[in-house]
Structures are given as C-alpha cells and as structure tokens.
Design an enzyme around this catalytic site. Structure first.
Site, short mmCIF file in Angstrom:
data_model
loop_
_atom_site.label_atom_id
_atom_site.label_comp_id
_atom_site.label_asym_id
_atom_site.label_seq_id
_atom_site.Cartn_x
_atom_site.Cartn_y
_atom_site.Cartn_z
CG HIS A 1 -4.24 -10.91 -2.93
ND1 HIS A 1 -5.58 -10.21 -2.74
CD2 HIS A 1 -4.14 -11.91 -2.55
CE1 HIS A 1 -6.05 -10.98 -1.79
NE2 HIS A 1 -5.30 -12.14 -1.81
CG HIS B 1 -9.25 -14.53 -5.20
ND1 HIS B 1 -7.96 -15.30 -5.67
CD2 HIS B 1 -10.17 -15.37 -4.85
CE1 HIS B 1 -8.45 -16.39 -5.31
NE2 HIS B 1 -9.75 -16.48 -4.99
CE LYS C 1 -4.08 -0.42 3.38
NZ LYS C 1 -5.46 0.23 2.65
N GLY D 1 0.81 -1.11 -0.06
CA GLY D 1 -0.04 -0.19 -0.09
C GLY D 1 0.70 1.25 -0.09
CG ASP E 1 -7.52 4.80 -5.06
OD1 ASP E 1 -7.26 4.98 -6.33
OD2 ASP E 1 -6.82 4.39 -4.24
N GLY F 1 2.62 1.10 3.32
CA GLY F 1 3.19 -0.06 4.09
C GLY F 1 2.63 -1.14 3.28
#
Length: 1239
Positions: A1023, A801, A739, A719, A842, A722
């Site tokens: 992913h 996924h 995350k 991300g 986004d 991180g």
C-alpha cells in the site's frame, strides 16, 4: 374594549353622532376626497371607466351618513359582545384564519357594529330604529328625517313609487319590529356572528391605520372603485382574494390602502354602489346591506377558500359544526346577518337582497343595490339623489302604512313587487338619463339603472318579505338553533356564508364581482350553500310576490340542485372558489368594464338591463365561487327559491341531505388522501429496498454497529480525514478496510469529503468501484460523542494492494496483458462513474486498488462530485494530484469535463509501462513544463480554446515544445501507444472519453476473466503507506531495504498459492524449489515447521525483529525443541541460511508455542540485550499476540495476514522467511507509526 374605542373613532370619523350627521359627513367626505386624491392619479383611467367623479361628493356625504349609522350599529354590537365573545372563543380557531382575511374586509366589522348599535338603539329608541332602518344610509335619525323630507319631495315627483314605497315603509317598520323580535330570538346567533365580526372587524380596524377606514371599510372593500379594481383593487384585493389566505394576511396594508381608495372620491365605487347611495330608503337599507354586503364579501371570502382560516370553505366548517348557527355567526352565515340587517336596517332589504339573489328581479335589485351603493358614495346626479330620497321617503311612508297592512297579504306584496318593478323600470330610466346627463360613462348609467331597479325590487321584496321573512326568519332561527336539520339547511345556506348577506348585501357584490354569466356553473360548485341561505329569506320574500315567483321557481330548483352539486363540488373547489370570491370581492370595484373584470362588467351591464341584472346577482353570488352558469340557472333558481323558501324552512332536513352530500365529497377526498398516503408508504419502502438489501448483506444497519466488532490488524494508509486500517470482522472472519473519519478536528462536524464519499459511493455499485459495506462508530452510545468526540469508520471491502505500492515495491513486473487487464477494468469503472454524471477528480495510482486475484477497483471518492453535462458551471480547479493533473486545470479552467479523469488515466497507463510517474513536478508551473516537453506546448494551433483560459498568458512555458510523446514511448506497443497518445491530448475536447478508450484497439478485445492473474506478493500488502515508509528507510540507510530485493526473487520462485494459503488461513503447501536456499535447508526447515503452528510462527516473527542473532540453544529453548545434535545442526543451518539471505544475521525462527507464557520473559531479556526501544515495542506486541493465542488456539495474523487456526499447519521455510521479513518490515513500520497501534 378595543372595539368600543374604535367604534367611537369610527363614529367620530363618520359623524360621531346622529346629532352631527351632515357636518361629520362633510368632513369625512373631505377626508375621503383627500384620500381618494392620492389614488386618483393612479386610477384616473379606472375612475373614467367605472363612474363619474362629480357625483362623488354626494356619495361621500351619504357614505358619511352611512358611517354614522354603522358606528351606531357598532355601539349596539358592543352590548352583546360578551356573549358573542364567548361564542367567538369557541370559534376562534376557525376565526383566526378568517381574522387574517377579515382585516381586509372591515365592512363585516361594520355589520357587527351596526347590529350591536341597532340592538342598543332598539332598546333605547325603537321608533328611531325604524327610522334609521328605513334610512340606512342616513348617519342619524335626524339626518334620516331631513333626508327623508328632501327625498319625499323628490319622491312625490316619481310615479306611484311614493304610495307603494310608503306602504312598503310602513311594512318595513312593522317588519323592523318583527325583525327586532327576531333579532332578539336570533340574538344568540347574531351576537355570535357580530362578536365574530366584531373581533374580526376590530382586528381589521387594528390593522387599519385610521377609524375612518374602519367606518368606511365595508364600502371601501367593495367600493374600491373599478379604478381600484384595475390598478389597486385588482392588484391588491383581487390578488389577495385569489391568491390565498396567506395573501389576504400579507395584503393587510393593501386592504387599508384599498379601503382608503374606496373612501376617496377618486375611487368611485362601481355604478351599482353609487346608485344605491341615492336610492330611496330601501336603497339606504340596501346601502347598509351594501356595507354588510361588503361584510358579506368578507364573510364570503372568509367562508371561501381564501378564508380557509375559519375553514377552507363555509361548507367544510359548517359540515364540521352541524349547528350552522354557530358557523353562521362565525362565518357570517346569511341567516344571522339577515336578521341583523333586517333589525338594524329594514328587514325588507335583507329580504330584498335575498329575494333579489333568488329571483331575477332580486338579482337586478341586488345589482342595482350595488349600483345604488356606489352612488351613495359617488353622487352620480343630483337628480338621482333626489330620486333616491324620494324613493326612500315614499318607501318609508309606504313601509310604515303598507308594510303593516301588506304583512298579512302576499297578494299585496306581489302587487307591490310588481309596482316596484314598474317603478324600478322608471327609476332605472331616470337614473340612466341622469347619469347620462351627468356623465356619459356607460358604467355609471348601468349602475344607476341597477340602483333604481334594486330600489323598486327591494321595496317589493321588502313588502313581500316582511311577513314571510319575519315568519321564516323566526322558524329559521328556531330551526337553526333548535333543529339540526334546519341547521343543515342553513348550513347549506351558510356554506354560501352570507347567502342572506349576499342576498342582502352580497348581491350587490356579486353584480360587481360576478358579472360573468358562467356563474351558474360556479354556483353548482360553490353556490350550493349560497342558494340555500338566500332561499330561506328568499322564500319568505319570494312566496309573497307573485311576479317574481316564475323566476324564483327557476332559481330555486337550481339552488337546491346547485346547492347539492355545489356543496359536493364546493369542497373540491372551496379553495379555488374562495379565491375567486376573494378576487371578485376586489373586483367589486370592477365598475370598470375591463375584460379581467369580466365579472364586474357583466354585472354592470346586466344591472342596466332588468332581466340581465337578475341573473348576474345570482351570478355575482355564484361568481364568487365560480362565474360560469349565471343567467339560466338564476331564473331556475329563483323559481325554485320561491317555491322552496317555504319548503326550505319546512324542508330544513333536506338541506341536511346537501350537507350529507358535502360530507360525501370530503369523504371521497379523505379516501383519496388515505389512498395516496398508502401508495407513498409502499413506494418509500421500495425506494429503500435496494439499500436495505445492501445492508442485509452485512446483516446490520449502517451506523448501528460499533468498531469493536472488528479486530484491527494494522494501519495500511492515511487519508485526508483519518487513517485506514486493515481489520477482520469478528463474526464472519472477513477482511475489511476501515477508513476512519475523525471528528475531533472538525469545526463543521462531519467532514464534507467523507459526506461526499458516502453519498456518492452509495449510488455507485460496480465491480470496478470499491464497495462500501457499512459505517460503524467507535461509540456504543450516541451520547458519548458529546463527552468525547468519537469517530466513524467507513467499512470497505479489503483490497490487498494499491497500484502505487506495487509499482514502488519493485516486487512485481506487469506484462502487457496485465496492463490491458488493469486498464480495461479501470476504464470500465470510470465510464460507469461518468455515465452516472460523477467526476472522480482524484485518480492516481494510490487510489486504484488491486487484490491478489488481479481485480482492479477505483477508490477514494472524497473529491468526486456530481456534474451536469447540460449546464456549464464552474468548479474548483484545485483538484487531482499534481502529477496527474491535466493541462486545462493547470491553466485555470473551471468549466471542465470528464476529460480531466481521462488525462489522469492516461498518466497511469504511461506509468504502468515506465514503472514511475511520467510527470513528476512539485509546482504547477513545473508540472505544465513537463507536460509541454512531452506533449507539446499548449497553443491555439493544437488547442484553439487555450487562449480563453485564465492562466494561459501567465503560465506559458519558457520555450515552445513540440509533441514528443510517441518518441518517448516508442517502446510501448502500438495499440497502447495510440491509446496513450489519444488520452494525453492537450485539448480536452479532442481527448478521448472513457467509453472511447474501451473501444480502442488496445482494450476492445480484452477479456479480464481470461487474463492471467499477475504474480503479486501475497506475503506483503503493498500500500501507499508501506511504500512511503520503505522509501524513507532507504533514504535513511536502514538495511531493511534488502528484504524487498530478496522478496522479489522469492516472489518469482514462490508460487502464489503459498501466500494465498497463509492469507486464507489454510495450510501452506511446501515449496519444492527455492533459489536462495539449499535443499538441505528446506529439509531442515521442513522438519522444524512440522512441529510449529502458525500462531507460533507469528510469535517467532515478532521476536526475530528484536533479535539480531539467535543461538541454536535459544531457539531450542524458545521452541521447546530438544537440543539433540540433529536438531541443533538443522537450526544452525537455518540460522546461517537466513543470515545469508537477509544479511542481517536474523534467522527466521519458529514462534514459541502460545501455551508458553514464560517465553515472553525470555524474549524480553533477549530483546533488551540488543535493541532497547525497539525491543520494548516488540515485547508489547508479542505479549498481545500471545494473550489471545493463550485464550484461543486459533493463530493470529502476522503482518496483517490471516493465520490459519490449524495448529498442524505445515509451512515451508520460504513461507516462514517471507512472513518473517514481511513481519520485520511491518514491525518497523509500526515502530514509526507505533502510536497507531492500540495495545
């Protein structure tokens, strides 16, 4: 001491000594005139309205004299300063706030100085004291004598006033002696009040720029002429008082200017003040009282809410301190001030003032006193001055002779009061005539009339009060000091804070401040304390005069009832009333009849009319607190006061009942306060309940758990702040996504995107929005963050996924039903966000997550933000990944709407059909070009507002394109095409909304629950990160590209349950058919797999990645399988089949049993022979996998998939191979991102 010096300054400014009274007075007058000239320009209108400018010279001279006297009193006040300071120290906490307010009211300081000076003078010269008290306005005894001679000549002309006044003067002298004694008795209280005032005044003076202001401060404050009231006083003083103590502090400078204005002749004090200047000796005393009156006003204000520093209201503090003596001294309680006034000035005045406040006559007198006070500064007429001097001389003579004589007989006092009334009427007539002659201003006339009335009334009251007040004062002093009940009564009085002061001095203020008759209503709220204090002096004064008794009787009952009711209501209104009082204090200058200054105007009018002024005085006092019920209650209060004055002295315990009433109101507020806090406490938990409920689901509180509670399986994404890890909760076995929020590179602490995501996700709870379970940290102790910046982890539910990984993998084919299901869920989640007023900003395929059951969730709210549909405000247009960015953002639109998210979803809809992004450009201009080619060029014809966009002219496409969307997507079903066409409309105002998309033909009838689950690759988590690595490997020519191709057919032939079984740690059912493997292979693999558990398979998978080839003997050794001919054949067949399938000659072999640590050694050499570095990495991974397996039989997870703990699990060859290949891919990915894995 700062005070003495300042007193000296005052003396100097005021005519430093009695020896130089007139000259100093003239200088002061000049200075005042100069100061006033500055304000005259701004306040010429007010001067016209409020008072005649000409008399100012006379008034200023008198003022100078008064300043001299006040300076003398200041010297006196210095002596008891130490004791007063001690008392003040005790009271300082309350005084501090009052001091802030006191800075405005320097007149109080004058009181202190005058009181102290009077004490010293009394010690040094008692005769002079009597003379000075007789002539309070005269700067010195000499000046007083001179003025008295002139006044005697004038007074001889006046009708029987001289005889009456002479008797009153003698009485006043006698009373002065008594008052001196009383002062000595009350010296403790007075000294407290004086010291309190001293400090306050000294502080005020400190705030003030010049000693002149200090000397004049009392008058200035009130004297801020009506002009000032309109402009300066209203603006500054009125606001200061009304606004709050804070304002009082803030307006310290304002007060100084206000005082200057009052000093200046242009700032003519209200007629009431002016008349007092010329009034006879009683008026001079009144003037002194006026200055104390100003002090009162300040003290009153202090007592009132504006002076909440001491206490929100005099009641509160007095309640708090049952000994109201201290409260008085601190808050300038009326009783101590009375004694001080009576001592420094003739006691008659205080008595008069109190009696005037209590009786209608007294009311008129106090008003007249105000008027007289203002005349003192503003010589309305030479005739008025002569009359005043005559009255003063007459009163002096009468007070000297009759004062002593009448002390014993109340009848004489009554007669004198009656005579004084007659004289006051005459004086009023004369004053009004003179005023008319000098100036036609109605206000000055009213002032003069009131002043004459106050003079006569004050004389009467002085006579009547001499004995009763002396006696009553002594009992009050004794009662206040000795008896708490008495203190309570005085507390009731003190709550008015200077009721005596107001009666003495404040009554003039009330006339100015409280012209409105509504005061009676306000008295119930605020006056309750005020009436009690005046009643004691009034009682002394009022019982002697029979004439005032009827009004006094009416007035007294009100004070008691009003005191009770006001005391109770005063607590509620304290702040508001105090503000009113404060505003009224500035209003004192309301000599102007302006409607805003209604209080002042009524007072002026009432002062002109003897009966009317009487109620206004009470109104004035009441007005300070509330100006509603002025006239009727006053008469009732007067009667009650007359009766009760004696009763009040004797009934001091009764006032305690009033204080009791006062406490009860505070109790009720306290109860209220207690009650509200409890509800809020209850409400707060309620507000938190939902969040705590969410936390309870995880049975942990956010941020309190450490990341070591999770077993990190692998990295699944990266991300902005991180990495994203796949992990398993050690306690529950639940898969989660962690995350990571790194703080080491953050200059501003916690990343704003993470804060935004956390804040928004906690407000978004929807089945189509990813759920954040909790937040954990990698530091057990918060202190560790200081040593080594740690990291936070946002814990999300795990999704197998994301849409980008699936689409790029090529492992899945989505049918129309699948696309309907995906879009339905996506648009439901987006509609929910938009209804919550959040823009995602986004939306892209990598932020749309899926699990193996086909459920869609919208993720990554790091760029999301709250927006307001009501107000249009600019936002950054550098949002949304370029491929999914709408044309309005590309053209620089900053005031965008949720339509930007709908465009992104339209791009995803087209991508679901085409299996690739429909607009792929690497620059904004190129992106706009691609959009124009498909959707047509942005132009005003199809998008009227496009010409308003910043980049419309600079980013125009080279060529104009027509819309070709339907042609390009002709293969898409019509309902889907219609929706796509609508979602990809150029004009955002015409673009469909999320809600409208759900109502479209394509999505309106979709039932997600009934839709078939898509065939997703359960063996591989698809992913974005994994997809990118595969893409890089393909580009680099690595063979690992094949496994996906193999997996795709396998996926088709393999049933979903198999993969699910592995992921769910349940034994995998055997697969009956495999397209690329023979039945014999399946049989052989079945036999082998029966001897293996999942942990062994995991080890084997890791091992196979470092082995290009494994011989049957090696496999048999690794698996501890006896190398009998049958088994060898089976293993060879397996090896060949795997080699054929993968093309890498890597047969999927079963994992060594975890119990065999030697296998690690064997594996290492094997790997070392083939691939150096890769093998090292794999060896480390293998060792880590085997160690936990040795400890626990439960199998580990391979490739991030959960492996069952069932050692007897049966896995088919397909499952073995799929995990093998999946593992191989993961291991290679791990090699690329090997540093992500922590050994």
């Amino acid at each position: 001491m700062p005070n003495p010096v300042r007193h000296g300054n005052k003396k100097d400014s005021g005519g430093s000594a009695s020896t130089m009274p007139e000259s100093s007075g003239s200088v002061n007058n000049k200075d005042r005139q100069r100061i006033s000239s500055k304000h005259k320009r701004h306040k010429s209108k007010h001067l016209r309205e409020s008072s005649v400018p000409e008399p100012q010279t006379l008034s200023t001279l008198k003022l100078v004299e008064y300043d001299d006297i006040s300076s003398d009193s200041d010297t006196f006040s210095d002596v008891p300063a130490k004791q007063e300071r001690r008392e003040n120290d005790e009271r300082r906490p309350s005084e501090k706030s009052d001091k802030m307010h006191k800075s405005r009211h320097r007149h109080q300081h004058k009181r202190l100085k005058e009181a102290t000076r009077t004490k010293q003078v009394e010690k040094e010269r008692k005769p002079e004291k009597t003379q000075e008290v007789m002539v309070n306005k005269v700067p010195s005894s000499k000046d007083k004598i001179i003025s008295s001679a002139k006044r005697t000549a004038d007074e001889q002309e006046e009708h029987g006033r001289t005889s009456k006044s002479s008797s009153k003067d003698s009485r006043s002298k006698m009373h002065k002696d008594k008052s001196r004694r009383e002062r000595e008795m009350k010296s403790g209280h007075k000294e407290r009040s004086k010291s309190h005032r001293k400090r306050d005044s000294s502080k005020r003076y400190k705030t003030s720029d010049s000693p002149k202001r200090k000397g004049r401060s009392p008058r200035r404050k009130y004297g801020g002429s009506p002009k000032q009231d309109d402009s300066h006083s209203e603006g500054s003083c009125g606001q200061d008082y009304d606004d709050s103590p804070s304002r009082v502090h803030a307006s310290g400078n304002f007060n100084e200017t206000y005082r200057k204005n009052m000093d200046s002749p242009s700032y003519k004090e209200p007629a009431a003040y002016q008349s007092s200047a010329r009034s006879p000796s009683p008026y001079s005393r009144k003037q002194r009282s006026v200055s104390p009156y100003r002090r009162r006003s300040s003290s009153y204000e202090r007592g009132s809410g504006s002076y909440s520093g001491r206490s929100p209201s005099p009641y509160v503090r007095r309640r708090s301190s049952s000994p109201f003596v201290s409260r008085r001294s601190l808050s300038r309680s009326p009783a101590p001030r009375k004694s001080a006034k009576s001592r420094s000035r003739s006691p008659l005045y205080p008595r008069k003032s109190s009696s005037s406040s209590r009786s209608k006559k007294q009311k008129s007198q106090s008003r007249s006193r105000h008027s007289s006070i203002s005349p003192a500064r503003l010589p309305l007429n030479s005739s008025l001055g002569a009359e005043l001097s005559r009255k003063k001389k007459e009163i002096a003579a009468a007070a000297a002779a009759a004062g002593r004589e009448s002390k014993g007989s109340p009848l004489i006092l009554k007669k004198e009061s009656g005579d004084s009334r007659v004289a006051s009427a005459l004086d009023l007539k004369k004053a009004t005539k003179v005023l008319k002659l000098e100036k036609p201003v109605s206000e000055p006339e009213m002032v003069t009339a009131t002043s004459s009335e106050t003079k006569t009334i004050s004389a009467k009251k002085e006579e009547s009060e001499k004995k009763p007040q002396v006696q009553a004062k002594d009992p009050k002093i004794s009662g206040l000091k000795d008896c708490k009940p008495a203190a309570i009564k005085e507390e009731v009085l003190t709550p008015k804070e200077g009721v005596t002061d107001r009666d003495k001095d404040v009554p003039p203020l009330p006339p100015i401040l409280s012209p409105p008759p509504p005061l009676p209503t306000s008295p119930p709220s605020n006056i309750p304390p005020l009436p009690p204090l005046p009643p004691s002096p009034a009682v002394l004064q009022q019982p002697p005069p029979p004439l005032p008794p009827p009004p006094t009787l009416t007035f007294l009952p009100l004070p008691t009832t009003v005191a009770a009711s006001l005391t109770s209501s005063h607590y509620v209104r304290q702040s508001s009333l105090s503000t009113q009082a404060n505003s009224q204090l500035p209003v004192p200058s309301p000599a102007k009849p302006q409607p805003p200054l209604i209080h002042m105007v009524p007072h002026m009018k009432t002062s002109t009319l003897p009966p009317l002024p009487l109620p206004p005085l009470l109104l004035g006092e009441d007005d300070i607190e509330s100006p509603k019920e002025i006239p009727p209650p006053k008469s009732v209060k007067k009667e009650k006061d007359k009766d009760r004055p004696r009763h009040l002295l004797t009934d001091l315990p009764l006032p305690p009942e009033l204080p009791g009433g006062d406490p009860s109101p505070p109790d009720s507020p306290e109860r209220k306060v207690v009650a509200p806090p409890q509800p809020p406490l209850k409400k707060r938990p309620k507000i938190c309940c939902p969040r705590y409920g969410e936390r309870k689901q995880t049975e942990t509180d956010w941020g309190k758990r450490c990341v070591d509670k999770f077993d990190i399986i692998g990295i699944i994404g990266e991300g902005t702040y991180g990495q994203v890890y796949k992990a398993k909760d050690k306690d529950t076995g639940e898969l989660v996504a962690l995350k990571k929020v790194r703080l080491d590179n953050e200059k501003e602490g916690f990343p704003i995107t993470a804060i935004r995501e956390i804040k928004i996700l906690r407000q978004l709870i929807h089945k189509s929005v990813v759920n954040m379970k909790e937040i954990v940290t990698d530091k057990q102790d918060a202190l560790d963050f200081k040593k080594d910046k740690g990291a936070f982890y946002l814990v999300f539910e795990y999704m197998d996924h994301d849409l980008m990984g699936l689409l790029e993998s090529g492992l899945v084919q989505f049918s129309e039903d699948h696309i309907k299901s995906f879009m339905k869920q996506l648009m439901e989640g987006l509609e929910y966000c938009h209804k919550k007023n959040f823009l995602h900003r986004d939306i892209k395929c990598s932020n749309i997550l899926l699990n193996n059951s086909g459920q869609i969730k919208l993720a990554d709210f790091g760029l999301a933000r709250l927006y307001s549909s009501e107000e249009s405000r600019p936002y950054t247009n550098k949002v949304i990944t370029l491929w999914y960015r709408p044309p309005e953002l590309l053209l620089g639109e900053e005031r965008y709407t949720p339509a930007i998210d709908v465009w992104s979803c339209g791009c995803i809809l087209g991508e679901l059909f085409t299996k690739k992004p429909i607009f792929q450009a690497n620059q904004e201009l190129a992106q706009l070009e691609l959009i124009s080619r498909l959707c047509g060029s942005p132009c005003p014809a199809v998008w009227p507002d496009v010409i308003k966009l910043p980049y419309f002219n600079t980013m125009k496409p080279k060529k104009q394109y027509r819309r070709r969307l339907r042609e390009e997507f002709s293969f898409v079903p019509t309902p889907a095409l219609d929706l796509l066409d609508h979602m990809l409309t150029l004009d955002p105002s015409k673009r469909c909304t999320a809600e409208q998309t759900l109502q479209s033909d394509f999505l309106k009838d979709v039932d997600v629950c009934k839709m078939a689950t898509p065939d997703l690759p359960h063996w591989q988590d698809c992913h974005e990160l994994w997809s990118k690595k595969r893409r890089r490997q393909r580009q680099s020519g690595i063979v690992l590209e094949e496994p996906p191709a193999i997996k795709a057919p396998r996926k088709e032939s393999v049933s979903v349950p198999g993969g699910d079984a592995m992921k769910n740690s349940s034994p995998a059912p055997t697969q009956p058919v495999k397209t690329e493997s023979s039945v014999s292979d399946l049989a052989v693999l079945g036999d082998i797999t029966q001897q293996l558990n999942q942990s062994e398979l995991a080890v084997l998978l890791n091992l196979l990645q470092s082995q290009t080839d494994l011989s049957v003997s090696q496999i048999s050794q690794l698996l501890n399988v006896q190398a009998n001919p049958d088994m060898q054949l089976q293993l060879e067949a397996l090896n060949q089949s795997i080699t054929a399938l993968t093309g890498a000659a890597v047969p999927p072999q079963e994992v060594e049993p975890p119990k065999e640590t030697p296998t690690l050694d064997q594996v290492d050499p094997l790997g070392a022979g083939t691939q150096g570095e890769v093998q090292n990495v794999l060896a480390v991974l293998l060792s880590q996998l085997l160690k936990p397996q040795e400890v626990v039989d439960a199998p580990g997870e391979s490739n991030g998939e959960q492996s069952g703990s069932n050692p007897t699990a049966h896995i088919t060859l397909e499952e073995e191979e799929e995990p093998d290949k999946h593992h191989e891919q993961n291991e290679e990915e791990e090699e690329d991102a090997g540093n992500y894995w922590s050994p």
